[in-house]
Scaffold this active site. Sequence first.
Site: not given
Ligand code: CP3
Length: 353
Positions: A46, A159
């Site tokens: 990352r 969103y």
């Molecule tokens: O390993 C996996 O599951 C595959 C990758 C994946 C991510 N997001 C990576 C991610 C998947 C399947 C998602 C789905 C996702 N993203 C959802 C639906 C599932 C759930 O968790 O409810 C939603 C609502 C999102 C939107 C999203 N993405 C948010 C709200 C955020 C910020 C909050 C957080 O958890 O950090 C993200 C960022 C995100 N998506 C990260 C990851 C690994 C973290 C970002 C980082 O590395 O800085």
Amino acid sequence: MGEQGARKAVGERRFLAPFRGEVLDVPPIWLMRQAGRYLPEYRATRAEAGDFLKLCYTPKLAAEVTLQPIRRYGFDAAILFSDILVVPDALGQSVRFAEGEGPRLEPIRSVDELARLSLAGTEAKFALVAETVARLRQDLPQETALIGFCGAPWTVATYMVQGQGSVDQAEARLWAYRDPKGFQALIDVLVAASIDYLDRQVQAGADCLMIFDTWAGSLPDDEFDRWVVAPTRAIRETLRERHPDVPVIGFPRGAGATAVWYVSETGVDGIGCDTATPPFVMSEAFEEEDVVVQGNLDPLLLVAGGARLDERVDEILDLMDGKRFIFNLGHGIVPQTPPENVAQLVARVRGRG
Ligand code: CP3
């Protein structure tokens, strides 16, 4: 490998067995957010990518972080590393992930503002995600299934309309109540983009698809039907026409007992159950449906670890014994999860063999 060899290998992916009607002694296991910040190797990749969306759009790096939890734990399925907000980003609503703050989008709140979105413009970014899938199918062990995914139109819309995450999805709900026709136009764009996005993932090698509807639980009856069920059914039906053998798992988080209705109306092949889903719903309510149940360990129990984690894993396994079941969490892994607790969980599930 000849085509027959490739088909044989697909047949050996035990993750897919429940979708073919098989009950396994040890259920397949994978975890939502299995690639993520709880893993030091994820944090390193990352950091190398710098920006979160750049990580999603760089096939080499996205494939690498997808593989990291497979190397450590040997899960039965890998999930493509991407995000549900790749779809609005590709449609032209620029998405930013501010460090420690979550996603930020320039909100879309009227039919006029839909003009900022372009289905035709998604090509380049969707192609990068497909390239990640193709790489993964090459690099994954033959026995590991690959799950592609998208966000459900309703959840992605929350969103897009709010411009960020929210506790109540108020702006999307208000638009849907005040101007259902206009809001429908946004949902229609998302249905079309999601079908194209998932179709490309299957063509590139995904074995299974999952539709994340994180905020399904914020809508009452008729609204649930219109904004959660109908768009998901439309996506499910078109994909069935194009790829009849690829199962689709729905995750209508917070739907409670309405999840049974969701399954029968959308035609999903698997149902992701959230942490609050009561045991009798997991084990009995879906019995009339031809559906694989997936879930639902509390992600915070994975943080807590210890004897309570083992106990709860055993309770879930006992509950779902003899059923077509996939072990998972009820929501994604949280960043403070100790990686050794994930190893403990996997050993406990597999120890049942
Ligand atoms: O390993 C996996 O599951 C595959 C990758 C994946 C991510 N997001 C990576 C991610 C998947 C399947 C998602 C789905 C996702 N993203 C959802 C639906 C599932 C759930 O968790 O409810 C939603 C609502 C999102 C939107 C999203 N993405 C948010 C709200 C955020 C910020 C909050 C957080 O958890 O950090 C993200 C960022 C995100 N998506 C990260 C990851 C690994 C973290 C970002 C980082 O590395 O800085």
